[in-house]
Scaffold this motif. Sequence first.
Motif, PDB file in Angstrom:
ATOM      1  N   GLY A  18       0.808  -1.214   0.000  1.00 12.45           N
ATOM      2  CA  GLY A  18       0.000   0.000   0.000  1.00 12.45           C
ATOM      3  C   GLY A  18       0.840   1.264   0.000  1.00 12.45           C
ATOM      4  O   GLY A  18       0.496   2.252  -0.665  1.00 12.45           O
ATOM      5  N   GLU A  19       1.940   1.248   0.727  1.00 12.88           N
ATOM      6  CA  GLU A  19       2.812   2.428   0.791  1.00 12.88           C
ATOM      7  C   GLU A  19       3.417   2.728  -0.584  1.00 12.88           C
ATOM      8  O   GLU A  19       3.464   3.874  -1.018  1.00 12.88           O
ATOM      9  CB  GLU A  19       3.911   2.181   1.827  1.00 12.88           C
ATOM     10  CG  GLU A  19       4.686   3.415   2.193  1.00 12.88           C
ATOM     11  CD  GLU A  19       5.499   3.247   3.468  1.00 12.88           C
ATOM     12  OE1 GLU A  19       6.586   3.848   3.534  1.00 12.88           O
ATOM     13  OE2 GLU A  19       5.052   2.529   4.395  1.00 12.88           O
ATOM     14  N   ASP A  52       0.559   4.031  -2.920  1.00 10.98           N
ATOM     15  CA  ASP A  52       0.260   5.446  -2.696  1.00 10.98           C
ATOM     16  C   ASP A  52       1.259   6.343  -3.411  1.00 10.98           C
ATOM     17  O   ASP A  52       0.895   7.352  -4.019  1.00 10.98           O
ATOM     18  CB  ASP A  52       0.241   5.767  -1.199  1.00 10.98           C
ATOM     19  CG  ASP A  52      -0.957   5.178  -0.475  1.00 10.98           C
ATOM     20  OD1 ASP A  52      -1.932   4.762  -1.150  1.00 10.98           O
ATOM     21  OD2 ASP A  52      -0.926   5.110   0.769  1.00 10.98           O
ATOM     22  N   LYS A  89      -7.437  -2.875   0.175  1.00  6.87           N
ATOM     23  CA  LYS A  89      -7.202  -1.866   1.206  1.00  6.87           C
ATOM     24  C   LYS A  89      -6.770  -0.539   0.591  1.00  6.87           C
ATOM     25  O   LYS A  89      -7.338   0.516   0.893  1.00  6.87           O
ATOM     26  CB  LYS A  89      -6.156  -2.378   2.200  1.00  6.87           C
ATOM     27  CG  LYS A  89      -5.944  -1.464   3.383  1.00  6.87           C
ATOM     28  CD  LYS A  89      -5.021  -2.104   4.403  1.00  6.87           C
ATOM     29  CE  LYS A  89      -4.832  -1.209   5.607  1.00  6.87           C
ATOM     30  NZ  LYS A  89      -3.943  -1.814   6.613  1.00  6.87           N
ATOM     31  N   TYR A  90      -5.762  -0.558  -0.285  1.00 11.56           N
ATOM     32  CA  TYR A  90      -5.302   0.729  -0.815  1.00 11.56           C
ATOM     33  C   TYR A  90      -6.213   1.270  -1.915  1.00 11.56           C
ATOM     34  O   TYR A  90      -6.335   2.483  -2.076  1.00 11.56           O
ATOM     35  CB  TYR A  90      -3.826   0.707  -1.226  1.00 11.56           C
ATOM     36  CG  TYR A  90      -3.427  -0.108  -2.435  1.00 11.56           C
ATOM     37  CD1 TYR A  90      -3.741   0.294  -3.729  1.00 11.56           C
ATOM     38  CD2 TYR A  90      -2.644  -1.258  -2.283  1.00 11.56           C
ATOM     39  CE1 TYR A  90      -3.323  -0.433  -4.830  1.00 11.56           C
ATOM     40  CE2 TYR A  90      -2.219  -1.980  -3.385  1.00 11.56           C
ATOM     41  CZ  TYR A  90      -2.562  -1.562  -4.649  1.00 11.56           C
ATOM     42  OH  TYR A  90      -2.141  -2.272  -5.743  1.00 11.56           O
ATOM     43  N   ASN A  96      -8.112   4.972  -1.586  1.00 17.32           N
ATOM     44  CA  ASN A  96      -7.892   5.997  -2.603  1.00 17.32           C
ATOM     45  C   ASN A  96      -9.113   6.231  -3.494  1.00 17.32           C
ATOM     46  O   ASN A  96      -9.004   6.867  -4.540  1.00 17.32           O
ATOM     47  CB  ASN A  96      -6.661   5.628  -3.447  1.00 17.32           C
ATOM     48  CG  ASN A  96      -5.376   5.889  -2.694  1.00 17.32           C
ATOM     49  OD1 ASN A  96      -4.974   7.040  -2.518  1.00 17.32           O
ATOM     50  ND2 ASN A  96      -4.719   4.836  -2.231  1.00 17.32           N
TER      51      ASN A  96
END
Length: 199
Positions: free
Chosen positions: A120-121, A124, A156-157, A161
Motif C-alpha cells: 500500500g505504501e 500510494d 485496502k489501498y 484511494n
Amino acid sequence: MFPDSITTDRLRLQRCCRDNVSVRELYAAASRRNDHIEEVTEHLSWNPHDSMKVSRDTLALFEEGWDDGEVATYAIRPREGEDGAGELAGTCGLTCQWDQDCATLGLWLRKRFWGRGYSGERADALLELAFDDLDLGVVAVTHHAGNENSERAIRKYVDANGGRREALLRHHGESPEGPVDEVRYTVSQAEWRAANGRE
C-alpha cells in the motif's frame, strides 16, 4: 520523465537499473537462491531466474522500458530503522498505456517483507506519480484470481484511494503454466483527488 527515486515513510524506491541494482543482487532475490521463490512467484507471470544472464536481461529490459517512457520500474529498499534496511525487498512498476490514458501497477516482494504494508505504501507513491506528475486519468491493478494475500492488500489501498473493483477477467493474465483469470481494480484521478483532499 520518471523520477529516479521516490521516498516514502519506510521505503526508498530507486530506479531499477544496473547502476542501482547489481545483476548478482537481483539474481539472489529472484532465483532459487531465495528459499521462498516458488511461493513468491506462484501468482506472478515469470519463473524464478535460472541464470545470472536472465537477471541481467531483466535489468536491461527495465532500462529500455524506462528510456522509452513506457514503464517505470523501481527497486524497493526499506529505509533506515526498518528490518532489512537497504536490502532489495523486491521491485515495483508503473506501466503507462498513454493512448488509453491509463497506467497499471505491478509489484513483487521477497517473502520476509510480506505483511508489513509495503504494498500500500508503494501504491500510494505510484498513484501520486501517475496522477500528479504524469496527469494520467486512471490507474489499474490486477491480481490472479485466488491470490488472497494480494486481494487483501489491493482492496485496502484501492478503497482508501476512492477506487473500486471492476471485474473478473477470464484468461486475462499470464502465468508460466498458461492463461489465468484476473481480478481488476481501478482508481481514477478524480476519485484519488477526492479521497486525498486534492480537489
